[in-house]
Write a protein that holds these residues in place. Structure first.
Motif, mmCIF file in Angstrom:
data_model
loop_
_atom_site.group_PDB
_atom_site.id
_atom_site.type_symbol
_atom_site.label_atom_id
_atom_site.label_comp_id
_atom_site.label_asym_id
_atom_site.label_seq_id
_atom_site.Cartn_x
_atom_site.Cartn_y
_atom_site.Cartn_z
ATOM 1 N N ALA A 1 0.835 -1.202 0.000
ATOM 2 C CA ALA A 1 0.000 0.000 0.000
ATOM 3 C C ALA A 1 0.869 1.250 0.000
ATOM 4 O O ALA A 1 0.581 2.222 -0.707
ATOM 5 C CB ALA A 1 -0.923 -0.003 1.216
ATOM 6 N N ALA A 2 1.942 1.229 0.782
ATOM 7 C CA ALA A 2 2.849 2.377 0.816
ATOM 8 C C ALA A 2 3.473 2.623 -0.553
ATOM 9 O O ALA A 2 3.601 3.772 -0.994
ATOM 10 C CB ALA A 2 3.933 2.150 1.863
ATOM 11 N N LEU A 3 3.858 1.546 -1.240
ATOM 12 C CA LEU A 3 4.441 1.695 -2.569
ATOM 13 C C LEU A 3 3.424 2.278 -3.551
ATOM 14 O O LEU A 3 3.748 3.157 -4.357
ATOM 15 C CB LEU A 3 4.938 0.338 -3.071
ATOM 16 C CG LEU A 3 6.139 -0.247 -2.329
ATOM 17 C CD1 LEU A 3 6.405 -1.669 -2.790
ATOM 18 C CD2 LEU A 3 7.373 0.610 -2.536
ATOM 19 N N HIS A 4 2.184 1.801 -3.472
ATOM 20 C CA HIS A 4 1.143 2.324 -4.355
ATOM 21 C C HIS A 4 0.914 3.812 -4.083
ATOM 22 O O HIS A 4 0.819 4.621 -5.018
ATOM 23 C CB HIS A 4 -0.151 1.554 -4.140
ATOM 24 C CG HIS A 4 -1.308 2.066 -4.940
ATOM 25 N ND1 HIS A 4 -1.581 1.653 -6.215
ATOM 26 C CD2 HIS A 4 -2.263 2.998 -4.647
ATOM 27 C CE1 HIS A 4 -2.636 2.288 -6.678
ATOM 28 N NE2 HIS A 4 -3.071 3.110 -5.746
ATOM 29 N N LEU A 5 0.830 4.183 -2.827
ATOM 30 C CA LEU A 5 0.590 5.580 -2.472
ATOM 31 C C LEU A 5 1.763 6.461 -2.877
ATOM 32 O O LEU A 5 1.579 7.606 -3.307
ATOM 33 C CB LEU A 5 0.342 5.683 -0.962
ATOM 34 C CG LEU A 5 -0.956 5.017 -0.476
ATOM 35 C CD1 LEU A 5 -0.930 4.839 1.037
ATOM 36 C CD2 LEU A 5 -2.171 5.842 -0.899
#
Length: 562
Positions: free
Chosen positions: A75-79
């Motif tokens: 999720a952090a990478l996507h954000l």
């Protein structure tokens, strides 16, 4: 399993803010690791999927973004890649993958690159080497990296010509291979990789680094620890890597034409194939490549926008049922048909001689109105069908094709916007089930017509799938579409479905259908609220009291991954 329903709710654009916060808090407050689990162990797959679904929302805001990024790496990478994550909240030492994503988006400070260039994990350094806009001192550090694969990655991606030039002359062949593909490498350096002039021989390659030579890698190598490429071989001259260097340099558009052309007639089909991709070669060289015994090489030439009309016509003459085109004739014909400067009479010949298929061809897409009108008047329905693929036809030409007596022409034109309801009904009346699914796909198909198509006897399954995603579909059209297994998930997402039907679909045995229903913005808020309460209780044992909800942030004792 409740994960698919939670993910559906997480993606629902109508999910109220308080329910969104409750869902995020439930994810953050999931049970701590068990006694036999590592404290840094990743969340289970369902939790990771939920976090990723939440990270795709458009209404998160900074606090929710920070909370999601803290609890899940993906999720952090996507954000980060979406430009939503604030670099100030990321520790590059603890979360290097997230820091790399931010650097890749130009959102990380230069100091991060200097820190990661010294990271003990070579994979982190290798990924850093592909980041654009690195400071010069970081480029120098990576160019001197003790791991040759890190240096090779830098050679492939650096946009600094002086660095690329130096790496093109690196003593290790793998680094030269990376530089051979880099369009930032100076033309002289790329030419030297082909001709060898002024370039000292490479001293090593990955093969002789790892194996006793002579060595040829088994293409069916059973070793799980072997990372050599298929066909890798070295007998002291780094043969396979030098071949790959020439192949990559031949394909690189920054390589001087003369250097690339010096490979004319090379025995390697891969090098000839690379030459056939270039758009700056003499026509006589293209003509020789057009006679290549390998169909793939001939096909590459056929689609090359640099070949002239004489060669186009010569290649087309060899295509077709009565021509002596040899093996791969259809492959060549398909590439020719997609040539942007193909003469229309040649296209008509190809349409008669080979099955081109329902696609908008570049030559048709770029045709002038007068050319389109002539082609649309062709006696050959296959030519008319190609014209009908355009979606910006003049109304008169569009309507003429829509009234065609050939069903294939009508199927091609029927998705065109602007067709009247009367015209659409006439198509169905004339051609029946042959065009029914395409009529259902027309963006202007009115609700009443879609309902009639959904109730057609016999049913047309492909029409159900088009109706299920049509913005004009009503409940009356969608309910019959639910009977089709492939249309059912699309229909479950449609906001025109009645609330009672959506509630039933939440318990559908197909998880994809249930997830789509949970993501439907027409799902009533009270149903969302009850569903979320049940799911959180079942999933993580949450009680409904507000005192049970944790504040946003990483769970103590379970640090973020990275």
């Amino acid at each position: 399993m409740s994960g698919h329903l939670l993910c559906g709710l997480a993606a629902n654009p109508a999910l109220p803010a308080e329910l969104l916060d409750r869902l995020i808090d439930g994810l953050l407050a999931r049970p701590a690791s068990g006694p036999d689990e590592s404290p840094a162990e990743s969340p289970d797959e369902a939790d990771a999927e939920l976090a990723l679904a939440l990270s795709g929302r458009a209404d998160l805001g900074p606090a929710r973004v920070a909370a999601l990024a803290a609890c899940d790496e993906d999720a952090a990478l996507h954000l980060a890649r979406a430009g939503l994550l604030d670099a100030a909240g990321v520790d590059p030492a603890a979360r290097p993958a997230v820091a790399l994503a931010l650097l890749d988006e130009g959102a990380g400070p230069p100091g991060w690159a200097r820190l990661l260039a010294a990271h003990p994990d070579r994979e982190i350094r290798r990924r850093l080497a592909s980041v654009p806009g690195l400071p010069l001192d970081v480029l120098e550090a990576l160019a001197a990296d003790p791991d040759v694969e890190v240096v090779a990655e830098l050679a492939l991606w650096t946009t600094e010509p002086s660095v690329a030039a130096r790496l093109a002359a690196h003593p290790h062949a793998e680094v030269r291979r990376g530089a051979a593909s880099n369009e930032a490498a100076p033309p002289a350096a790329l030419a030297a990789l082909i001709t060898g002039e002024g370039l000292a021989p490479a001293r090593s390659c990955l093969v002789c680094d790892r194996e006793e030579i002579p060595f040829t890698h088994d293409p069916y190598c059973p070793r799980t620890d072997c990372a050599l490429r298929g066909g890798a071989a070295c007998a002291g001259g780094h043969e396979s890597t030098l071949h790959e260097i020439r192949q990559q340099a031949a394909r690189n558009p920054a390589t001087p034409t003369a250097a690339a052309a010096s490979l004319d007639g090379h025995p390697s089909l891969l090098i000839r194939w690379a030459l056939a991709e270039r758009t700056d070669l003499p026509q006589e060289l293209y003509a020789r490549l057009a006679e290549d015994p390998i169909p793939g090489v001939r096909s590459e030439v056929a689609g090359n926008p640099a070949i002239g009309e004489p060669l186009i016509r010569a290649m087309a003459a060899r295509c077709g049922k009565g021509a002596q085109g040899g093996a791969g004739g259809d492959e060549v014909a398909h590439s020719l048909a997609r040539h942007p400067r193909l003469p229309l009479d040649v296209l008509a010949h190809l349409a008669r001689e080979t099955r081109i298929g329902p696609a908008l061809l570049p030559r048709i897409a770029g045709a002038a109105p007068a050319e389109l009108a002539r082609a649309a008047a062709s006696a050959d329905s296959r030519v008319r069908m190609l014209v009908a693929q355009r979606r910006d036809l003049a109304p008169e030409l569009r309507d003429t094709l829509a009234a065609d007596t050939d069903a294939a022409v009508v199927k091609a034109v029927v998705p065109h916007p602007g067709l009247s309801e009367e015209r659409l009904r006439a198509m169905v009346g004339l051609h029946g089930v042959r065009v029914l699914a395409r009529v259902a796909a027309n963006p202007d198909a009115p609700p009443a017509l879609l309902e009639e198509l959904a109730r057609h006897d016999p049913p047309v399954r492909r029409a159900f799938r088009e109706i299920a995603g049509h913005p004009n579909a009503t409940a009356g059209a969608l309910l019959p579409a639910l009977a089709d297994e492939r249309a059912r998930p699309r229909a479950a997402r449609h906001p025109a479905l009645p609330a009672a039907v959506l509630a039933d679909l939440l318990t559908d045995p197909d998880p994809e259908v249930a997830r789509a229903a949970a993501a439907n913005p027409s799902l009533p808020v009270d149903v969302m609220t009850g569903l979320l309460g049940d799911l959180l209780t079942h999933r993580w044992g949450e009680r409904d009291e507000a005192s049970d909800r944790r504040p946003s942030g990483p769970r103590p004792g379970r640090p973020p991954r990275g």
